[in-house]
Write a protein that holds these residues in place. Structure first.
Motif, PDB file in Angstrom:
ATOM      1  N   VAL A 206      16.878   9.749  13.596  1.00  0.00           N
ATOM      2  CA  VAL A 206      16.395   9.397  12.261  1.00  0.00           C
ATOM      3  C   VAL A 206      15.124  10.174  11.941  1.00  0.00           C
ATOM      4  O   VAL A 206      14.970  10.732  10.848  1.00  0.00           O
ATOM      5  N   GLY A 207      14.216  10.250  12.929  1.00  0.00           N
ATOM      6  CA  GLY A 207      12.969  10.965  12.704  1.00  0.00           C
ATOM      7  C   GLY A 207      13.206  12.442  12.419  1.00  0.00           C
ATOM      8  O   GLY A 207      12.633  13.015  11.487  1.00  0.00           O
ATOM      9  N   ALA A 208      14.093  13.066  13.216  1.00  0.00           N
ATOM     10  CA  ALA A 208      14.396  14.491  13.015  1.00  0.00           C
ATOM     11  C   ALA A 208      15.009  14.722  11.639  1.00  0.00           C
ATOM     12  O   ALA A 208      14.654  15.666  10.929  1.00  0.00           O
ATOM     13  N   ASP A 209      15.916  13.841  11.257  1.00  0.00           N
ATOM     14  CA  ASP A 209      16.602  14.017   9.971  1.00  0.00           C
ATOM     15  C   ASP A 209      15.664  13.817   8.788  1.00  0.00           C
ATOM     16  O   ASP A 209      15.677  14.590   7.832  1.00  0.00           O
ATOM     17  N   GLU A 215      12.880  16.509   4.154  1.00  0.00           N
ATOM     18  CA  GLU A 215      11.606  17.005   3.616  1.00  0.00           C
ATOM     19  C   GLU A 215      11.460  18.521   3.718  1.00  0.00           C
ATOM     20  O   GLU A 215      11.120  19.188   2.754  1.00  0.00           O
ATOM     21  N   ALA A 216      11.747  19.066   4.947  1.00  0.00           N
ATOM     22  CA  ALA A 216      11.525  20.500   5.130  1.00  0.00           C
ATOM     23  C   ALA A 216      12.736  21.334   4.724  1.00  0.00           C
ATOM     24  O   ALA A 216      12.635  22.546   4.586  1.00  0.00           O
ATOM     25  N   GLY A 217      13.879  20.667   4.574  1.00  0.00           N
ATOM     26  CA  GLY A 217      15.072  21.379   4.115  1.00  0.00           C
ATOM     27  C   GLY A 217      15.649  22.351   5.125  1.00  0.00           C
ATOM     28  O   GLY A 217      16.303  23.326   4.752  1.00  0.00           O
ATOM     29  N   ILE A 218      15.423  22.129   6.407  1.00  0.00           N
ATOM     30  CA  ILE A 218      16.037  22.994   7.424  1.00  0.00           C
ATOM     31  C   ILE A 218      17.254  22.274   7.995  1.00  0.00           C
ATOM     32  O   ILE A 218      17.321  21.046   7.957  1.00  0.00           O
ATOM     33  N   PRO A 219      18.254  23.014   8.496  1.00  0.00           N
ATOM     34  CA  PRO A 219      19.490  22.362   8.950  1.00  0.00           C
ATOM     35  C   PRO A 219      19.274  21.485  10.181  1.00  0.00           C
ATOM     36  O   PRO A 219      18.229  21.551  10.830  1.00  0.00           O
ATOM     37  N   GLU A 220      20.322  20.697  10.478  1.00  0.00           N
ATOM     38  CA  GLU A 220      20.291  19.880  11.685  1.00  0.00           C
ATOM     39  C   GLU A 220      20.219  20.809  12.894  1.00  0.00           C
ATOM     40  O   GLU A 220      20.721  21.930  12.859  1.00  0.00           O
ATOM     41  N   ASP A 221      19.589  20.324  13.961  1.00  0.00           N
ATOM     42  CA  ASP A 221      19.496  21.089  15.214  1.00  0.00           C
ATOM     43  C   ASP A 221      18.787  22.429  15.034  1.00  0.00           C
ATOM     44  O   ASP A 221      19.032  23.367  15.805  1.00  0.00           O
ATOM     45  N   ASP A 222      17.925  22.553  14.030  1.00  0.00           N
ATOM     46  CA  ASP A 222      17.196  23.808  13.855  1.00  0.00           C
ATOM     47  C   ASP A 222      16.065  23.860  14.878  1.00  0.00           C
ATOM     48  O   ASP A 222      15.359  22.871  15.097  1.00  0.00           O
ATOM     49  N   VAL A 223      15.896  25.028  15.465  1.00  0.00           N
ATOM     50  CA  VAL A 223      14.943  25.188  16.555  1.00  0.00           C
ATOM     51  C   VAL A 223      13.497  24.989  16.080  1.00  0.00           C
ATOM     52  O   VAL A 223      12.600  24.705  16.873  1.00  0.00           O
ATOM     53  N   THR A 228      13.863  18.184  17.380  1.00  0.00           N
ATOM     54  CA  THR A 228      15.266  18.502  17.662  1.00  0.00           C
ATOM     55  C   THR A 228      15.613  18.385  19.139  1.00  0.00           C
ATOM     56  O   THR A 228      16.718  17.964  19.499  1.00  0.00           O
ATOM     57  N   ILE A 229      14.664  18.735  20.001  1.00  0.00           N
ATOM     58  CA  ILE A 229      14.932  18.579  21.430  1.00  0.00           C
ATOM     59  C   ILE A 229      15.067  17.097  21.769  1.00  0.00           C
ATOM     60  O   ILE A 229      16.000  16.671  22.462  1.00  0.00           O
ATOM     61  N   ALA A 230      14.153  16.292  21.215  1.00  0.00           N
ATOM     62  CA  ALA A 230      14.226  14.846  21.446  1.00  0.00           C
ATOM     63  C   ALA A 230      15.568  14.307  20.965  1.00  0.00           C
ATOM     64  O   ALA A 230      16.185  13.459  21.614  1.00  0.00           O
ATOM     65  N   ASP A 231      16.044  14.825  19.824  1.00  0.00           N
ATOM     66  CA  ASP A 231      17.328  14.387  19.284  1.00  0.00           C
ATOM     67  C   ASP A 231      18.454  14.699  20.268  1.00  0.00           C
ATOM     68  O   ASP A 231      19.315  13.850  20.539  1.00  0.00           O
TER      69      ASP A 231
END
Lengths: 708, 708
Positions: A206-209, A215-223, A228-231
């Motif tokens: 939830v936090g990553a999304d 907010e930042a408009g970058i895709p899922e699992d973006d480095v 994203t690592i926590a996810d």
């Protein structure tokens, strides 16, 4: 006594462990790709180990204290002149259970964090190869868990029979009473793992999304996303380690409950009267072996083959082979003539029928769950349609689907309880559950393959590999979502039957002379109310914990975007480990209260109000927990797939909507609400009800002694 | 026998009806304002009557068929050689119950649709006057409902005692068995009214909001919105008529359950042994009288006075006076020495203590509900805070609050069951419930005043009166929201206790020789599972019905805006009646399936599986229904007030947010999800559990005869 039979189950366990080791080394030998992929995979593996270590540190305190209490309680051999068949050895059994459970989680995590990057690499060549690597990774977990369970239970049983050999008539009773400690250890670690892992994974997700995607408009699992690592770690600690510990606990509890009831049966067989006790272990051992055999069926030909079909083949092969084998095992082990348990009299053929009932119940539960949570079916489609009028109607639609999805499973369960009871009394109910659970190795292999594929996709995205790689891992992941849902349906069904068996065992031990749980008595009904309430407060605590931890995560990610220049331009690496630490800390802090409620409630109610009121409480927890578990898991699964439906476009009232449309945004809201439902509170329900039953069974002899 | 006592309850009822008529005519005499106000009020009144008539048309078919079945069943006087104390007269009692219930709804609706516009007019002069008119309107409803209940029950009891006079020893038993039909009639009409009214009001509300407020950007209750009349009609058919029928049913069921248990008690008193039967009627009659007296306390001095305090004064005055009076009534009616019911022995002092327990339980339930749903308290505030991160976190917050809100009430209820049982056995549980319900007249007056004030505000807005008028009605409305929530807490508590009493009555009749509901038996536990599932499917059906009907409404409103030119410029009047027709038709169509489930399930289970399995089912319905009722009502109430909090601005993480901010939009989503929760499915739960218990009680003698 043909004593070799007693060695069958542990022998199957050892065979399983050998196969597991072989498969595990096969996975390790696969190509792990280039340096940047290996680095990312290393971050994920490190994060996952960091969580496990932190969790173990806290849980070891719990284990030591509980073991001390159990050891002390084992020294009480008489209350009010009534003998108590326990021993301080129960503390040892408990520690074994806890350690085995942690090991099951560890094995799964270790292989999953190896298999993920290797699946990514394999997906660069073909879907066939990617499935092979990811499913082999999953089957290491499945086979490992099942092997540890039959080895642990079967091995300890032999050890205890020898240890208590000089007790004479009560040797078997005492051995099994002590063995309950093994199940308590397994199930309590399972609860903490499930709840802790569930909070971890959803807080990170939830936090990553919320910051990254929205907010930042970058895709899922973006480095570039610090969370994203926590996810991706979350997928491993929640969906792999948590689930492994969960199913290990279920498996052990189911076998144990059948053993406890089997111990009450007096038969003259060729196995020293032990056949009703050994039967569940042998069947589950066979289920393990046939699951291993059936993994051979899980393969596809080329890019166009159906992954779902391959998994179904494996699943059904294991079930059918095990049922057929069960027939022969039942015929061979159990004596001819009538068998009696409490008020029920039955034949060995009836015992086999009860096993068949269990298998059918499991299958219907899986189908029903699949229907309510699959893309393209009516329930999910209704949520998609209701997304047109906004967030609120999407939520209303999902809640209604979740509530409705309880009907078929509950009627199936009620029918299954009645039928298995009809065939073979309470032993029938217990053995039905054992039959259903016997192919846990295959079930878990299928379940665990999903998060591995999910992780593989994440690594592909983060390593910026070609789109076709992600496409292949996505195909695996999509199948994994469905299998995850059906796995949950299966788990809750078996938990309900197991709890009933444990419930029966509890009544037999705590009230041997007057076996009733009469809810017509006001205090027992009051107990039923309190029990019914517990899944509600438990769910509320889990959900709130996710909300709180996600808020912390959101603030950390925002801080990093603000304070570390160059993240967005790939010039600076985010501080992944800070996000990992937040999820780790929050999940361990927040898992304690729900866990304590589950452990302490039965003790308080049992000692203050007596076994009958506690029986009412257990019934309340079971009914309410099963319902809340199904409601939450299925609503969450349906919301998730309603959102996914938008990826390939959906038609609502003549117009086609895609991602980023308004209805899609509404569906994202549903998915976010569903996240803690389906991955934190929902799947914890089945552990909650079993754990409370096991705690009650542990204190049952003392309650009998006190004699309320 | 001092036979005058038997006339007390009906006499109180007649006094109540006279007071009601006097208050009603006072309301009628108030100024109804100018022509346009009267026209709007006329539309609302017509729409409400149109709904009632359509509903009655459908329900009359149901009543005729059910009455025929009951009449036939009453001709069976023996099954398997076991005597059945019933009579075809039960059909008459049923029809009376249904008609009285419909009348209760009709009275409320009639006076509410008069009082609304008169409150608007009164609000033009002062808050004091507006409170006077609206509360008097509410008290007409409250007094009417309570009067009809004690008159109906008390009057029919006298009639039946005379009618069956030649039966000899079984005259009282038969009379009460037949009187159960009255409760069945009341409760089944209550279920349909609550569900139908709940669907009506929320379909109109959600439909009006989604197009009017969100799409067209016009304020709530704007005269240009085609659904605005339907919305205001909804307040009357759902919150007034539905609630009136609901509380009429509860009140009757509570008294009846105590009478059934009282009939089993053998005492030698000065009242022909009838004192345990007459006690609940007399106490409720006194509660009615003291509620009337306490209405005098509900008044304020000027614009600055607290409306909440005035209502609290009235409420507490009625409760305290009734408890004091109960002491003397108990001492006077019940005999000295020990009283025995089944296994419990108690004194009359203990009966009084049980009444006090009931009052305390009711008070704690109300306080707890208020805490979880009031603005400015921690739970609602937590939802406000979680609105910052969007729709999803607002929903998660509300769901968690709803689940958490079950803890205190369930512990209170469990404690109340244990304590009242401790004091006076099952009779204690029943009389506790009767004590709690005795001031229903006052409770309902406070409850019904809310929607009247709400409607008055709507009329003020639609008639474009000065802002100060709306301000005054809003102040009344805000208090009404809190009282509505506490009223629901109260209703669910009394339903739980009443169901337990009915449950006990059912066991006594269906299994007089072997009084157990042993959930340790597998089929009984299966029944418990099925019962637990029913509130889930019932809620799902209600929620989906609202969703579907709201979609129809949205499309009709959009069509009118599109096809009728000049609406937006006030040049053309919208076709209000089309929206009214949509809500009416949808609600009547959709109420049938949930109603049928409630009525048919106990009959099927009872006749197929026998009374003990049915007992398990009832326990499951009760526990799950109470939990789901609290969860849904409180979550809905909390979401509603979280949204309202934004009206005067809220501070979240240092910033202040108002209406139209992003967090406010998230809170509107929560409120919309909460609408069907708190006004359709949630409050139906308490009727569901009582209705299923009453149906079971009606078929209990036949189940005994069949002897499963």
């Amino acid at each position: 006594m043909n004593s070799y039979v007693i060695y069958l189950a542990p022998a199957f366990g050892i065979i399983g462990l050998l196969v597991m080791a072989w498969k595990s080394s096969w996975v390790s030998k696969q190509d792990a790709g280039e340096a940047n992929m290996r680095e990312l995979a290393g971050h994920i593996a490190d994060g996952a180990m960091a969580f496990l270590k932190a969790e173990w540190r806290v849980l070891s305190i719990f284990v030591v204290i509980t073991a001390a209490l159990l050891a002390y309680s084992g020294t009480v051999h008489e209350v009010n002149g009534r003998p108590i068949h326990s021993s301080w050895v129960i503390a040892i059994a408990f520690i074994f259970g806890a350690v085995f459970s942690a090991t099951a989680g560890y094995i799964g995590m270790k292989v999953a964090t190896k298999a993920n990057v290797r699946t990514t690499q394999a997906a660069r060549s073909s879907l066939k190869k990617a499935l092979e690597v990811s499913f082999t990774g999953g089957s290491v977990m499945g086979i490992g868990v099942a092997s540890l369970a039959v080895l642990g239970l079967g091995g300890l049983f032999i050890v205890f029979l020898n240890f208590f050999a000089d007790l004479g008539a009560t040797v078997v009773q005492t051995s099994i009473e002590v063995l309950t400690g093994f199940s308590l250890g397994a199930e309590s670690i399972a609860l903490f793992s499930r709840v802790g892992g569930g909070i971890y994974t959803k807080a990170a997700d939830v936090g990553a999304d919320l910051v990254g995607k929205v907010e930042a408009g970058i895709p899922e699992d973006d480095v570039r996303n610090p969370a994203t690592i926590a996810d991706n770690v979350g997928d491993n600690v929640g969906d792999v380690a948590g689930m492994g510990a969960d199913l290990f606990g279920s498996y052990v509890a189911t076998i144990l409950a059948t053993m406890v009831l089997g111990e009450e049966i007096r038969v003259s067989d060729h196995f020293g009267g032990l056949s009703p006790i050994l039967l569940p272990m042998v069947i589950c051992g066979l289920g393990l072996i046939f699951s291993i055999v059936a993994t051979l069926f899980v393969r596809i030909k080329d890019e166009k083959s159906s992954v779902q079909n391959a998994l179904n083949m494996g699943n059904w092969a294991s079930i059918i082979l095990t049922v057929i084998a069960s027939y022969f095992v039942v015929m061979w082990l159990l004596p001819d003539g009538s068998i009696t348990l409490r008020n029920a009299t039955f034949t060995k053929m009836n015992v086999f029928f009860a096993i068949v009932v269990g298998t059918i119940v499991g299958a219907i539960m899986s189908f029903s769950t699949e229907y309510y949570t699959s893309m393209g079916k009516k329930p999910v489609d209704s949520i998609v349609q209701q997304s047109l009028t906004g967030h609120a109607t999407n939520i209303i639609g999902g809640l209604a689907v979740g509530m409705k999805s309880t009907v078929i499973p509950i009627l199936t369960l009620a029918g299954g309880i009645m039928a298995s009871y009809y065939f073979a009394g309470l032993y029938g109910v217990a053995i039905a559950s054992a039959g259903m659970m016997s192919t846990t190795a295959m079930q878990l292999a299928i379940d665990a393959f999903g998060p591995i594929a999910d992780n593989a996709g994440g690594i592909a995205e983060m390593s910026q590999l070609p789109a076709e790689v992600r496409l292949r891992t996505d195909r695996l992941d999509a199948v994994g979502n469905t299998t995850a849902a059906t796995g949950k349906g299966f788990a809750i069904a078996s938990a309900a039957l197991t709890s009933l068996a444990l419930f029966a065992a509890f009544v037999g031990v705590s009230m041997p002379d007057n076996q009733h749980i009469d809810i017509y008595k006001a205090p027992v009904l009051a107990g039923l109310f309190i029990g019914g309430m517990i899944p509600f407060i438990f769910s509320a605590l889990c959900i709130q914990a996710v909300g709180r931890a996600a808020m912390d995560m959101v603030q950390e990610v925002r801080r990093q975007f603000r304070e570390i220049p160059g993240i967005m331009e790939y010039k600076a690496q985010p501080e992944y480990e800070k996000c990992v630490a937040i999820s780790t800390k929050a999940s361990i802090r927040e898992m304690l209260l729900p866990g304590a409620i589950a452990l302490i409630t039965p003790v308080l109610i049992g000692f203050i109000f007596g076994p009958e009121v506690l029986g009412g409480t257990l019934a309340g927890v079971t009914v309410s927990g099963v319902l809340m578990g199904m409601f939450q898991s299925n609503a969450g699964g349906a919301w998730d797939n309603a959102k996914k439906s938008f990826e390939s476009g959906v038609e609502i009232q003549g117009e086609t909507y895609f991602k980023k449309s308004e209805p899609h945004k509404a569906s994202v809201t549903g998915d976010t609400v569903g996240d803690p439902f389906k991955d934190t509170s929902g799947p914890s329900m089945n552990i909650l009800i079993k754990l409370m039953s096991i705690v009650s069974l542990i204190i049952a002899p003392y309650l009998y002694g006190i004699g309320h």
